[in-house]
Write an enzyme that holds these catalytic residues in place. Structure first.
Site, PDB file in Angstrom:
ATOM      1  N   HIS A  64      45.855  44.610  37.838  1.00  0.00           N
ATOM      2  CA  HIS A  64      45.074  45.725  38.446  1.00  0.00           C
ATOM      3  C   HIS A  64      43.592  45.818  38.823  1.00  0.00           C
ATOM      4  CE1 HIS A  64      45.535  50.560  39.046  1.00  0.00           C
ATOM      5  NE2 HIS A  64      46.684  49.928  38.969  1.00  0.00           N
ATOM      6  N   GLY A 108      48.270  43.923  34.650  1.00  0.00           N
ATOM      7  CA  GLY A 108      49.429  44.361  35.592  1.00  0.00           C
ATOM      8  C   GLY A 108      50.109  42.948  36.540  1.00  0.00           C
ATOM      9  N   TYR A 138      50.022  50.884  28.173  1.00  0.00           N
ATOM     10  CA  TYR A 138      50.524  50.187  29.185  1.00  0.00           C
ATOM     11  C   TYR A 138      51.623  51.547  29.295  1.00  0.00           C
ATOM     12  CZ  TYR A 138      52.027  46.849  32.578  1.00  0.00           C
ATOM     13  OH  TYR A 138      51.726  46.026  33.298  1.00  0.00           O
TER      14      TYR A 138
HETATM   15  C1  LCV Z   1      38.417  45.254  39.777  1.00  0.00           C
HETATM   16  C2  LCV Z   1      37.578  42.372  39.096  1.00  0.00           C
HETATM   17  C3  LCV Z   1      38.887  42.142  38.516  1.00  0.00           C
HETATM   18  C4  LCV Z   1      39.885  43.552  38.141  1.00  0.00           C
HETATM   19  N1  LCV Z   1      39.884  44.342  38.711  1.00  0.00           N
HETATM   20  O1  LCV Z   1      34.863  35.734  37.665  1.00  0.00           O
HETATM   21  O2  LCV Z   1      47.245  45.344  32.545  1.00  0.00           O
HETATM   22  S1  LCV Z   1      46.192  46.732  32.093  1.00  0.00           S
HETATM   23  O3  LCV Z   1      46.642  47.778  31.455  1.00  0.00           O
HETATM   24  O4  LCV Z   1      44.778  45.541  31.845  1.00  0.00           O
HETATM   25  C5  LCV Z   1      46.609  47.157  33.627  1.00  0.00           C
HETATM   26  C6  LCV Z   1      45.472  48.281  33.972  1.00  0.00           C
HETATM   27  C7  LCV Z   1      45.524  45.731  34.427  1.00  0.00           C
HETATM   28  O5  LCV Z   1      46.040  45.201  34.497  1.00  0.00           O
HETATM   29  O6  LCV Z   1      43.744  45.604  34.005  1.00  0.00           O
HETATM   30  C8  LCV Z   1      43.405  44.840  35.100  1.00  0.00           C
HETATM   31  C9  LCV Z   1      43.188  43.264  33.569  1.00  0.00           C
HETATM   32  N2  LCV Z   1      42.807  41.780  34.249  1.00  0.00           N
HETATM   33  C10 LCV Z   1      41.563  41.317  33.556  1.00  0.00           C
HETATM   34  O7  LCV Z   1      41.496  42.120  32.120  1.00  0.00           O
HETATM   35  C11 LCV Z   1      40.552  40.922  34.727  1.00  0.00           C
HETATM   36  C12 LCV Z   1      40.104  40.669  34.280  1.00  0.00           C
HETATM   37  N3  LCV Z   1      38.838  39.967  35.004  1.00  0.00           N
HETATM   38  C13 LCV Z   1      38.463  39.038  34.128  1.00  0.00           C
HETATM   39  O8  LCV Z   1      38.641  38.943  33.354  1.00  0.00           O
HETATM   40  C14 LCV Z   1      38.016  37.093  35.215  1.00  0.00           C
HETATM   41  O9  LCV Z   1      36.820  38.615  36.295  1.00  0.00           O
HETATM   42  C15 LCV Z   1      38.724  36.628  34.977  1.00  0.00           C
HETATM   43  C16 LCV Z   1      38.464  35.573  33.860  1.00  0.00           C
HETATM   44  C17 LCV Z   1      39.937  37.282  35.641  1.00  0.00           C
HETATM   45  C18 LCV Z   1      38.144  36.026  36.280  1.00  0.00           C
HETATM   46  O10 LCV Z   1      36.634  35.630  35.744  1.00  0.00           O
HETATM   47  P1  LCV Z   1      35.404  34.915  37.265  1.00  0.00           P
HETATM   48  O11 LCV Z   1      34.023  34.280  36.049  1.00  0.00           O
HETATM   49  O12 LCV Z   1      35.870  34.176  37.825  1.00  0.00           O
HETATM   50  P2  LCV Z   1      33.962  37.130  38.068  1.00  0.00           P
HETATM   51  O13 LCV Z   1      34.557  38.000  35.873  1.00  0.00           O
HETATM   52  O14 LCV Z   1      32.690  37.235  37.791  1.00  0.00           O
HETATM   53  O15 LCV Z   1      35.042  38.842  38.471  1.00  0.00           O
HETATM   54  C19 LCV Z   1      34.078  38.659  39.759  1.00  0.00           C
HETATM   55  C20 LCV Z   1      34.774  39.461  40.477  1.00  0.00           C
HETATM   56  O16 LCV Z   1      36.301  40.321  40.566  1.00  0.00           O
HETATM   57  C21 LCV Z   1      35.716  41.548  40.017  1.00  0.00           C
HETATM   58  C22 LCV Z   1      34.677  40.984  39.059  1.00  0.00           C
HETATM   59  O17 LCV Z   1      34.440  42.075  38.468  1.00  0.00           O
HETATM   60  C23 LCV Z   1      32.861  40.791  39.566  1.00  0.00           C
HETATM   61  O18 LCV Z   1      33.303  41.429  40.599  1.00  0.00           O
HETATM   62  P3  LCV Z   1      31.026  41.177  41.227  1.00  0.00           P
HETATM   63  O19 LCV Z   1      31.662  39.474  41.763  1.00  0.00           O
HETATM   64  O20 LCV Z   1      31.590  42.327  42.327  1.00  0.00           O
HETATM   65  O21 LCV Z   1      31.229  41.453  39.685  1.00  0.00           O
HETATM   66  N4  LCV Z   1      37.089  41.741  39.043  1.00  0.00           N
HETATM   67  C24 LCV Z   1      37.583  40.591  38.005  1.00  0.00           C
HETATM   68  N5  LCV Z   1      38.490  40.792  37.690  1.00  0.00           N
HETATM   69  N6  LCV Z   1      40.688  43.190  37.681  1.00  0.00           N
HETATM   70  N7  LCV Z   1      37.683  43.756  40.260  1.00  0.00           N
END
Ligand code: LCV
Length: 259
Positions: A64, A108, A138
């Site tokens: 999400h 999600g 959830y």
């Molecule tokens: C917006 C993002 C996101 C993101 N949204 O790259 O299932 S529930 O209930 O939880 C539901 C509500 C849901 O699905 O929630 C989202 C759940 N997803 C996560 O928890 C994954 C969150 N992201 C991460 O853990 C990391 O981004 C991963 C491991 C996917 C990739 O790491 P990496 O180091 O390669 P960054 O973290 O630097 O992310 C790159 C850019 O994408 C944005 C993040 O904020 C960053 O933005 P900026 O470049 O502006 O800093 N981003 C990542 N995930 N779900 N934005």
């Protein structure tokens, strides 16, 4: 189309998530594009759809779009949330959807993948159910999606730890169908899609809906049962059913028309 790439080759449609700068987060825009593509493919009489990210993706989808989640005061995963629409569309579209996974699948996006009919993953794929990671409650039907894909004990581990599990473990516990080497996964997925596309589309569409109704409704409601019986009648009254039986008896390949 923004956010995704849509292609169709004969009866096989392919939707490629294409918003790498946001790690294919399931934003309203990306979800709307996927839903529109599924509806377009259904109209174009596709018989099977592959849902994928770019080759070699490190993140299939980050889940999400957290930026679109309410800060508080209302259900973050209510009926009209884009993610809920996406899961329902995948589950109810006529053609089977094969999720082809490379890279990490988060939150999600894990439910989205498990709502698909078949899941084929590369060894580097991981799956993390993350509500606990964000403090998100959830939603009920989402939990049903997880419970249909894995044992209650595994769902609890995934949900409570929010830790990614490997493709190898997901396959071992039956949560996904196949783990295939990255250099072979496209060919493997395409071969399975072709096999499905050469079978009788009406029969497959009704079995998909039957399995959804039966898996989703705990005691099958009278209306659900009657709906299944009515749908099955369309198939056994169809040309394709007759053709399939005749072709088998005449030892030839059937030619299905979807009629
Ligand atoms: C917006 C993002 C996101 C993101 N949204 O790259 O299932 S529930 O209930 O939880 C539901 C509500 C849901 O699905 O929630 C989202 C759940 N997803 C996560 O928890 C994954 C969150 N992201 C991460 O853990 C990391 O981004 C991963 C491991 C996917 C990739 O790491 P990496 O180091 O390669 P960054 O973290 O630097 O992310 C790159 C850019 O994408 C944005 C993040 O904020 C960053 O933005 P900026 O470049 O502006 O800093 N981003 C990542 N995930 N779900 N934005």
């Amino acid at each position: 189309m923004d956010f995704i790439k849509l292609t169709q080759d004969g009866y096989i449609g392919t939707i490629t998530l294409d918003n790498p700068k946001k790690l294919n987060a399931l934003s309203h825009g990306l979800v709307t594009a996927v839903i529109d593509s599924l509806q377009q493919l259904e109209k174009a009489e596709a018989r099977v759809v592959i849902l994928r990210a770019h080759s070699g993706a490190k993140v299939w989808s980050a889940g999400h779009d957290v930026g679109e989640l309410p800060e508080g005061g209302r259900d973050p995963l209510g009926w009209d949330d884009p993610l809920r629409h996406l899961v329902r569309t995948i589950e109810t579209c006529r053609m089977p959807v094969i999720a082809m996974i490379e890279g990490g699948v988060w939150g999600g996006a894990v439910e989205t993948v498990l709502a698909c009919d078949i899941v084929i993953a590369a060894p580097d794929a991981t799956f993390a159910v993350t509500p606990a990671r964000l403090g998100v409650p959830y939603n009920v039907s989402g939990m049903m999606t997880f419970m249909s894909a894995a044992s209650l004990r595994v769902v609890k581990e995934l949900a409570f730890t929010a830790a990614p599990i490997s493709a190898e473990r997901a396959e071992r516990i039956g949560m996904i169908n196949h783990v295939v080497a990255p250099e072979a996964i496209e060919e493997f997925t395409r071969e399975m899609a072709t096999t499905i596309a050469n079978n009788a589309p009406l029969s497959i569409a009704v079995m998909k809906e039957q399995l959804r109704v039966l898996a989703g409704a705990k005691p099958v409601s009278p209306r659900g049962f009657e709906k299944v019986q009515g749908l099955r009648r369309i198939v056994y009254d169809s040309h394709d059913y007759h053709e399939g039986i005749r072709a088998f008896k005449e030892k030839r390949r059937p030619v299905f028309t979807g009629k």
